[in-house]
Design a protein around this motif. Structure first.
Motif, PDB file in Angstrom:
ATOM      1  N   LEU A 240      -8.920   1.587  -9.502  1.00 17.96           N
ATOM      2  CA  LEU A 240      -9.992   1.941 -10.436  1.00 17.96           C
ATOM      3  C   LEU A 240     -11.007   2.919  -9.849  1.00 17.96           C
ATOM      4  CD1 LEU A 240     -10.598  -1.589 -12.029  1.00 17.96           C
ATOM      5  CD2 LEU A 240      -9.219   0.299 -12.919  1.00 17.96           C
ATOM      6  N   ALA A 241     -10.885   3.260  -8.554  1.00 19.49           N
ATOM      7  CA  ALA A 241     -11.832   4.220  -7.980  1.00 19.49           C
ATOM      8  C   ALA A 241     -11.481   5.630  -8.458  1.00 19.49           C
ATOM      9  CB  ALA A 241     -11.787   4.156  -6.455  1.00 19.49           C
ATOM     10  N   PRO A 242     -12.490   6.498  -8.545  1.00 15.99           N
ATOM     11  CA  PRO A 242     -12.238   7.868  -9.014  1.00 15.99           C
ATOM     12  C   PRO A 242     -11.182   8.579  -8.156  1.00 15.99           C
ATOM     13  CG  PRO A 242     -14.606   7.470  -8.761  1.00 15.99           C
ATOM     14  CD  PRO A 242     -13.919   6.247  -8.260  1.00 15.99           C
ATOM     15  N   THR A 243     -11.114   8.242  -6.875  1.00 15.43           N
ATOM     16  CA  THR A 243     -10.139   8.907  -5.994  1.00 15.43           C
ATOM     17  C   THR A 243      -8.702   8.656  -6.420  1.00 15.43           C
ATOM     18  OG1 THR A 243     -10.354   6.989  -4.546  1.00 15.43           O
ATOM     19  CG2 THR A 243     -11.556   8.980  -3.909  1.00 15.43           C
ATOM     20  N   GLU A 244      -8.453   7.594  -7.192  1.00 19.01           N
ATOM     21  CA  GLU A 244      -7.073   7.300  -7.620  1.00 19.01           C
ATOM     22  C   GLU A 244      -6.752   7.939  -8.975  1.00 19.01           C
ATOM     23  OE1 GLU A 244      -7.322   6.476  -4.357  1.00 19.01           O
ATOM     24  OE2 GLU A 244      -8.623   4.986  -5.246  1.00 19.01           O
ATOM     25  N   ARG A 245      -7.699   8.687  -9.487  1.00 16.87           N
ATOM     26  CA  ARG A 245      -7.487   9.561 -10.649  1.00 16.87           C
ATOM     27  C   ARG A 245      -6.771   8.898 -11.817  1.00 16.87           C
ATOM     28  NH1 ARG A 245      -4.956  14.955  -8.048  1.00 16.87           N
ATOM     29  NH2 ARG A 245      -5.710  14.704  -5.932  1.00 16.87           N
ATOM     30  N   GLY A 246      -7.121   7.664 -12.069  1.00 15.99           N
ATOM     31  CA  GLY A 246      -6.586   7.012 -13.255  1.00 15.99           C
ATOM     32  C   GLY A 246      -5.240   6.336 -13.080  1.00 15.99           C
ATOM     33  N   TYR A 247      -4.667   6.381 -11.874  1.00 15.73           N
ATOM     34  CA  TYR A 247      -3.376   5.705 -11.678  1.00 15.73           C
ATOM     35  C   TYR A 247      -3.575   4.206 -11.478  1.00 15.73           C
ATOM     36  CZ  TYR A 247      -1.048  10.140 -11.627  1.00 15.73           C
ATOM     37  OH  TYR A 247      -0.561  11.354 -12.007  1.00 15.73           O
TER      38      TYR A 247
ATOM     39  N   ALA B 282       0.839  -1.206   0.000  1.00 16.43           N
ATOM     40  CA  ALA B 282       0.000   0.000   0.000  1.00 16.43           C
ATOM     41  C   ALA B 282       0.868   1.248   0.000  1.00 16.43           C
ATOM     42  CB  ALA B 282      -0.919  -0.001   1.217  1.00 16.43           C
ATOM     43  N   ALA B 283       1.983   1.186   0.731  1.00 11.92           N
ATOM     44  CA  ALA B 283       2.865   2.353   0.822  1.00 11.92           C
ATOM     45  C   ALA B 283       3.504   2.664  -0.526  1.00 11.92           C
ATOM     46  CB  ALA B 283       3.935   2.106   1.893  1.00 11.92           C
ATOM     47  N   ILE B 284       3.823   1.639  -1.286  1.00 10.50           N
ATOM     48  CA  ILE B 284       4.441   1.858  -2.599  1.00 10.50           C
ATOM     49  C   ILE B 284       3.467   2.583  -3.521  1.00 10.50           C
ATOM     50  CG2 ILE B 284       5.429   0.755  -4.634  1.00 10.50           C
ATOM     51  CD1 ILE B 284       6.106  -1.661  -2.716  1.00 10.50           C
ATOM     52  N   ASP B 285       2.262   2.038  -3.659  1.00  5.49           N
ATOM     53  CA  ASP B 285       1.305   2.663  -4.579  1.00  5.49           C
ATOM     54  C   ASP B 285       0.908   4.056  -4.104  1.00  5.49           C
ATOM     55  OD1 ASP B 285       0.750   0.925  -6.874  1.00  5.49           O
ATOM     56  OD2 ASP B 285       0.136  -0.535  -5.386  1.00  5.49           O
ATOM     57  N   ALA B 286       0.758   4.214  -2.786  1.00  6.58           N
ATOM     58  CA  ALA B 286       0.388   5.537  -2.273  1.00  6.58           C
ATOM     59  C   ALA B 286       1.501   6.532  -2.570  1.00  6.58           C
ATOM     60  CB  ALA B 286       0.110   5.467  -0.765  1.00  6.58           C
ATOM     61  N   ARG B 287       2.759   6.096  -2.438  1.00  8.77           N
ATOM     62  CA  ARG B 287       3.881   6.997  -2.706  1.00  8.77           C
ATOM     63  C   ARG B 287       3.930   7.400  -4.175  1.00  8.77           C
ATOM     64  NH1 ARG B 287       8.268   8.729   0.541  1.00  8.77           N
ATOM     65  NH2 ARG B 287       9.589  10.012  -0.780  1.00  8.77           N
ATOM     66  N   VAL B 288       3.756   6.417  -5.044  1.00  7.44           N
ATOM     67  CA  VAL B 288       3.734   6.726  -6.475  1.00  7.44           C
ATOM     68  C   VAL B 288       2.618   7.739  -6.757  1.00  7.44           C
ATOM     69  CG1 VAL B 288       3.245   5.784  -8.763  1.00  7.44           C
ATOM     70  CG2 VAL B 288       4.752   4.536  -7.185  1.00  7.44           C
ATOM     71  N   PHE B 289       1.465   7.522  -6.162  1.00  7.27           N
ATOM     72  CA  PHE B 289       0.320   8.410  -6.367  1.00  7.27           C
ATOM     73  C   PHE B 289       0.626   9.817  -5.870  1.00  7.27           C
ATOM     74  CE2 PHE B 289      -3.593  10.314  -4.707  1.00  7.27           C
ATOM     75  CZ  PHE B 289      -4.380  10.318  -5.841  1.00  7.27           C
ATOM     76  N   HIS B 290       1.133   9.912  -4.638  1.00  3.67           N
ATOM     77  CA  HIS B 290       1.402  11.243  -4.078  1.00  3.67           C
ATOM     78  C   HIS B 290       2.487  11.971  -4.875  1.00  3.67           C
ATOM     79  CE1 HIS B 290      -1.382  10.906  -0.818  1.00  3.67           C
ATOM     80  NE2 HIS B 290      -0.769   9.867  -0.263  1.00  3.67           N
ATOM     81  N   GLU B 291       3.499  11.220  -5.307  1.00  4.14           N
ATOM     82  CA  GLU B 291       4.549  11.869  -6.110  1.00  4.14           C
ATOM     83  C   GLU B 291       3.996  12.355  -7.444  1.00  4.14           C
ATOM     84  OE1 GLU B 291       8.387  10.052  -6.471  1.00  4.14           O
ATOM     85  OE2 GLU B 291       8.378   9.319  -4.401  1.00  4.14           O
ATOM     86  N   SER B 292       3.046  11.600  -7.993  1.00  3.38           N
ATOM     87  CA  SER B 292       2.511  11.944  -9.305  1.00  3.38           C
ATOM     88  C   SER B 292       1.594  13.147  -9.250  1.00  3.38           C
ATOM     89  CB  SER B 292       1.714  10.767  -9.886  1.00  3.38           C
ATOM     90  OG  SER B 292       2.498   9.616  -9.893  1.00  3.38           O
ATOM     91  N   THR B 293       1.024  13.411  -8.075  1.00  2.00           N
ATOM     92  CA  THR B 293      -0.017  14.437  -8.005  1.00  2.00           C
ATOM     93  C   THR B 293       0.433  15.682  -7.247  1.00  2.00           C
ATOM     94  OG1 THR B 293      -0.884  13.298  -6.049  1.00  2.00           O
ATOM     95  CG2 THR B 293      -1.916  12.767  -8.154  1.00  2.00           C
ATOM     96  N   GLN B 294       1.720  15.727  -6.853  1.00  2.52           N
ATOM     97  CA  GLN B 294       2.172  16.881  -6.082  1.00  2.52           C
ATOM     98  C   GLN B 294       3.461  17.465  -6.673  1.00  2.52           C
ATOM     99  OE1 GLN B 294       2.297  16.205  -1.772  1.00  2.52           O
ATOM    100  NE2 GLN B 294       0.784  14.577  -2.028  1.00  2.52           N
ATOM    101  N   SER B 295       3.635  18.769  -6.468  1.00  4.34           N
ATOM    102  CA  SER B 295       4.876  19.433  -6.870  1.00  4.34           C
ATOM    103  C   SER B 295       6.005  18.996  -5.931  1.00  4.34           C
ATOM    104  CB  SER B 295       4.709  20.945  -6.777  1.00  4.34           C
ATOM    105  OG  SER B 295       4.591  21.319  -5.404  1.00  4.34           O
ATOM    106  N   ASP B 296       7.251  19.168  -6.394  1.00  6.40           N
ATOM    107  CA  ASP B 296       8.410  18.877  -5.545  1.00  6.40           C
ATOM    108  C   ASP B 296       8.274  19.566  -4.195  1.00  6.40           C
ATOM    109  OD1 ASP B 296       9.462  17.571  -7.685  1.00  6.40           O
ATOM    110  OD2 ASP B 296      11.118  18.979  -8.037  1.00  6.40           O
TER     111      ASP B 296
END
Lengths: 643, 643
Positions: free
Chosen positions: A267-274, A182-196
């Motif tokens: 696949l939930a909308p909250t994951e915005r297509g990731y 869960a931590a891996i996917d959440a990290r990928v998601f947060h990195e993808s959706t946030q500025s440095d």
């Protein structure tokens, strides 16, 4: 505060004296069965017909102090690792590893032999003995296989505890593995959706935690104040930039759920297509399990967790570890109780450790190093530790030597090779034991001897086996290099049925050593290239003519070498039903080409695993699952129908 | 054999006498804290600064016999249900339910108050007291929320055990829920890929198991020999024909894994295209959890498992249950230990049951009926059981009355309403407590009084609260119908800080009863139509003007009524942050329209749950999860950094 669990440094000197008293004959080691029924009733009926000893009594008789135990009910206990400190200077017992010929799908009774042999040594020959078994996956208990606590009159009890939750170690692994995933996917998601900037600010809002400082060190950034990093340093710290295609951690469940083999997540909308394609494995296939089995201390386990490679960085291809994710401490917290071996008992009240059960296919399939080590100290110089290696000797025993022995440093005195006429018949050309049917056994004996380990063949007797057939097999086994071969009937008779086997094992352990043939040795050294290690196992153990790597596997092999993983041992992922990659090739095939389709890394466990053919990592439920038979008597609380 | 766990019918009469001796003053109930630090250090530092009593001592002081315990290490034990038999004729104590006003996202200290009040009653007022808490989900421990064992000097210890695996009950639920889920998809798959004849032959290869006979009965087929069924009967027996669109069981994990909210399963080639969109919930949202919390015995739990509706039959729309799947006994086997409440202790050594923690949103959010019942017997006529209801009183207390009280039959004497100035300020128009800010509290007090339960307001003091503000709130609370309102500071001072609250609770429990106002009553009867039950909760408790059902929800409502589920209570799934469906509507909104988007069935737990807006059933991990701070001291084994 006094530690809840763990590693008190106190030694109870008076207890040492008391426990030595036990060893000197105050308490007999084990208690023979009073009677057996013929034919044996179902396993759970036998298991429930014997009143277990309170585990505190079993522990005392085994030389454990009450302060070294955490009881889990009356009949299970966890043993604290501080016992190893108390016994640091104690002599070490004799290690016996139980392995088998290439099995049928029904199993040839390896666990049953491990338990039966122990019952014979303890309750009948009055030897100090400890049994070390793997904890089985709970999944198959409800599917096809049923329980794994042995069978008939050679079982670990209470068998329902053994087969279900035990003390929760598998559940802890599920929790740890899935937190990591869960931590891996959440990290990928947060990195993808946030500025440095936002990412760095959120990560360091509470300052640098110790594990963040470790990451800074790895990056060569020698700073401790979050405000002092340059924007470039901030970016390097905050962006792991894991390539989703390289994520190596699958989720796990201890359930036979075939529909989770391949799943699309996010696949939930909250994951915005990731979204991403991945899958679930059975819990025992988790790298966390392999680490539990190989760890030599809490500190070692924590270090190994930190080294787990979760994926690779985009562009650079550098490995990203659990340490980089900052999750190592949390994984250790989830696993700190699981590292303590679980004490149980056989039907004849000899002590058993049930601890760790790495998947014998993609991992090394042996119970824990720590359980073996504690048991070896507890039984003392003249005692016996009987430990089991999964699958046939081409897999379980080879990995026992090349991976577990290497990690643990304790060599087996003897390997017991479990053989049944039923399996030999399958390896011959049809029913009955014909000429050549023993070829499979002969090769396993030869292989064990290559490792410099003495081999005792245990021929598990089934009711239709004839004396003549058994005698033939014994003769062939001896001629093939086994130092002994004996018929055993512990399933029907308990320890009494394995007395001859136990005596053979004692003889094999105590006979004088031929320095040339009886010194344990390994077939490859860690300095060899990975490809050569694979070749040696394939050609020396499996007897392949050669190894053939797919382009993809070779590319991955080269990458592993570049990244510095070339010194690891290899853990072959191969079918257990043949020496070759083809489960239909029975007997002792040779001259075949062994294909390597893929090679993967378990950096925390400390091995790479080449994949030979498809390996199913989560079983399914059959049309009529075993759960139909399982129930609880709601008046007594007793579990019914487990086999 | 003696039962491993469960339900021995023996009574230990001498023990009853000994334990009564304890009650008569032999042992003080609890042990006040020796000192507190100001300001309080982090929770885990406080928790580890107090040496817990051996749980055996806590148990003895609470009136439990050693034979009624299964120890899990030194500081946790499971309590066997046979204690209820021994105490069948014992008088029942006073039940106090702790609830709160509409909370902020930080929480207002409901668990902390539950624990602090207990410490005050036991260790300071020398009353017999038991605390009953929910077991928290492990997921949030590593995400945002941190632990849930209370906080400051009002905690359950060891808090790391409380927050992590405890005795494995949540893991057992995960295992049971996911076995059920796997069995459903596997059954659909096997039915889809096999002929009637093959399916029937495989299912009955070992004859009819008892649970198969139960299915035959349900189908009106009075036969016991598999060979005697007509082909038509065979088909009806073997084909559950579950419509995959109606499968009601999602998989669960006790991990904050947002990527599992919506997943497509069955994508491996072995599943031959039988893929399906589904998702995971957090373990505490499982119906298995709701059942655990409401079950009154092992037999009752087993019955409830059997009634779980897993989906509906294609064509007929008839409900297919866990019994039809043949899995009821296996679920019970997995949950037979989990049904025993877990005994722990507070920082001041008063006894605590931690047992069950159904999601307060889609389930009823209260700890187990069995823990309350055992505790009420153990404390005796003059003793107190402090139990917590999740979320604000509009959800937790309403469900406590309409669902848990109905199942358990034990009414609370007093409800403690937890209030903070911080939360009141949020309900007013900005910072500070202004006119109207108390409206939220006032309505909760009025609601509690509607149920005929006395209300004591506990005003949790924070360090910047002024005396004048606190006095205002106390005055408003009394005028609104609270029988008392007191300031409490147990977070900072332990039980000592809640003595005034405890005295108020004692007075409220022992004051003479006004038959008109102080008799517990429910706001709806089970005979009313489901729609009317929803309307009563919406209009009487939430103060909506009316309820609006979507067409989809109304269609499902009608179907539930057709299928005979109209007598069940309703369990509203609504945001906890407002009386209304809109979390932004603070204070005491009225006149709003409450939308019902969907209505679902938990036939095993025994309620239907209408969905008001979106309910998130599996949280995610934030950018900087709490796991960064969590570690284990590998020298001592102590867990660090849990808050």
């Amino acid at each position: 505060m006094q530690l809840v669990q763990g590693f008190s440094r106190q030694r109870d000197v008076s207890f040492v004296r008391v426990s030595l008293g036990y060893w000197r004959g105050m308490v007999q080691h084990g208690r023979p069965l009073k009677q057996v029924q013929s034919p044996p009733p179902p396993d759970y009926v036998i298991a429930q017909s014997v009143e277990p000893q309170p585990i505190l009594e079993v522990a005392k008789a085994a030389g454990l102090a009450p302060s070294e135990l955490d009881l889990y009910g009356q009949f299970k206990a966890k043993v604290r690792l501080n016992v190893l400190e108390r016994l640091r200077d104690a002599p070490t017992g004799r290690l016996v590893v139980v392995t088998g010929i290439t099995p049928t799908s029904l199993g040839e009774g390896k666990s049953t032999t491990t338990v039966g042999l122990s019952q014979a040594l303890g309750a009948h020959l009055n030897q100090r003995v400890f049994t070390c078994l793997r904890q089985p996956s709970q999944g198959p208990t409800f599917g096809i296989k049923g329980g794994a606590a042995g069978g008939g009159y050679a079982q670990v009890i209470p068998m329902e505890e053994f087969n279900l939750h035990l003390t929760g170690d598998l559940h802890a692994i599920t929790a740890a593995n899935n937190l990591l995933a869960a931590a891996i996917d959440a990290r990928v998601f947060h990195e993808s959706t946030q500025s440095d900037e936002a990412l760095y600010r959120r990560l360091t809002a509470k300052g640098f935690s110790p594990i963040m400082l470790k990451r800074l060190q790895k990056l060569g950034i020698e700073k401790t104040d979050p405000k002092s990093l340059t924007p470039e340093e901030q970016r390097r710290f905050a962006r792991l930039d894991i390539d989703p295609e390289t994520i190596a951690i699958r989720r796990v469940l201890d359930t036979n759920d075939r529909f989770l083999r391949s799943v699309r997540i996010g696949l939930a909308p909250t994951e915005r297509g990731y979204e991403r394609l991945t899958g679930f494995d059975i819990t025992v296939a988790s790298e966390i399990m392999a680490i539990l089995a190989l760890a030599t201390s809490l500190a070692d386990m924590r270090e190994r967790f930190g080294r787990i490679v979760v994926g690779h960085q985009r562009g650079t291809g550098l490995p990203i570890t659990a340490d980089d994710l900052g999750i190592t401490g949390a994984l250790t917290a989830l696993m700190k109780d699981a590292i303590m071996p679980n004490l149980m008992q056989t039907l004849e009240a000899t002590p058993v450790f049930v601890h760790a059960g790495p998947f014998a296919n993609i991992a090394h399939g042996n119970s824990s190093v720590l359980a073996d080590q504690i048991a070896l100290k507890l039984v003392g110089a003249d005692g016996y530790v009987i430990t089991e290696a999964g699958f046939g000797a081409d897999i379980g025993f080879e990995k026992f030597m090349h991976i577990k022995y290497r990690a643990a440093g304790t060599a087996p005195r003897v390997a017991v090779l479990v053989v049944t006429l039923r399996a030999l018949a399958m390896h011959g050309a049809g029913a009955g034991v014909r000429a050549g049917a023993e070829s499979n056994m002969v090769r396993h004996i030869e292989n064990i001897r290559k490792f410099g380990v003495r081999c005792v063949v245990a021929l598990n007797r089934f009711k239709d086996d004839t004396d003549a057939e058994l005698a033939t097999v014994i003769d062939v086994a001896r001629r093939a290099g086994a130092c002994d071969a004996v018929v055993a009937s512990h399933f029907e008779h308990g320890g009494k049925g394995a007395v001859a086997l136990a005596e053979a094992v004692v003889r094999a352990c105590t006979a004088s050593t031929d320095a040339q043939h009886d010194v344990p040795r390994l077939l490859y050294s860690l300095d060899m290239p990975l490809e050569e290690k694979v070749r040696i196992i394939a050609c020396e153990v499996y007897r392949a003519a050669r190894v053939e790597w797919t382009a993809e596997a070779r590319r991955k092999l080269e990458k592993l070498e570049q990244l510095g993983y070339e010194k690891l041992p290899v853990c072959m992922a191969k079918t257990q039903y043949s020496f070759s990659d083809d489960p239909e090739k029975k007997g002792a095939p040779e001259g075949f080409v062994l294909p390597i389709r893929d090679i993967r890394l378990s950096a925390g466990a400390g091995f790479v695993y080449p994949l030979v053919g498809e390996i199913q990592t989560i079983p399914g439920l059959p049309t009529r699952p075993a759960f139909y038979d399982i129930d609880v008597d709601v008046e007594t609380g007793q579990i019914l129908g487990l086999s």
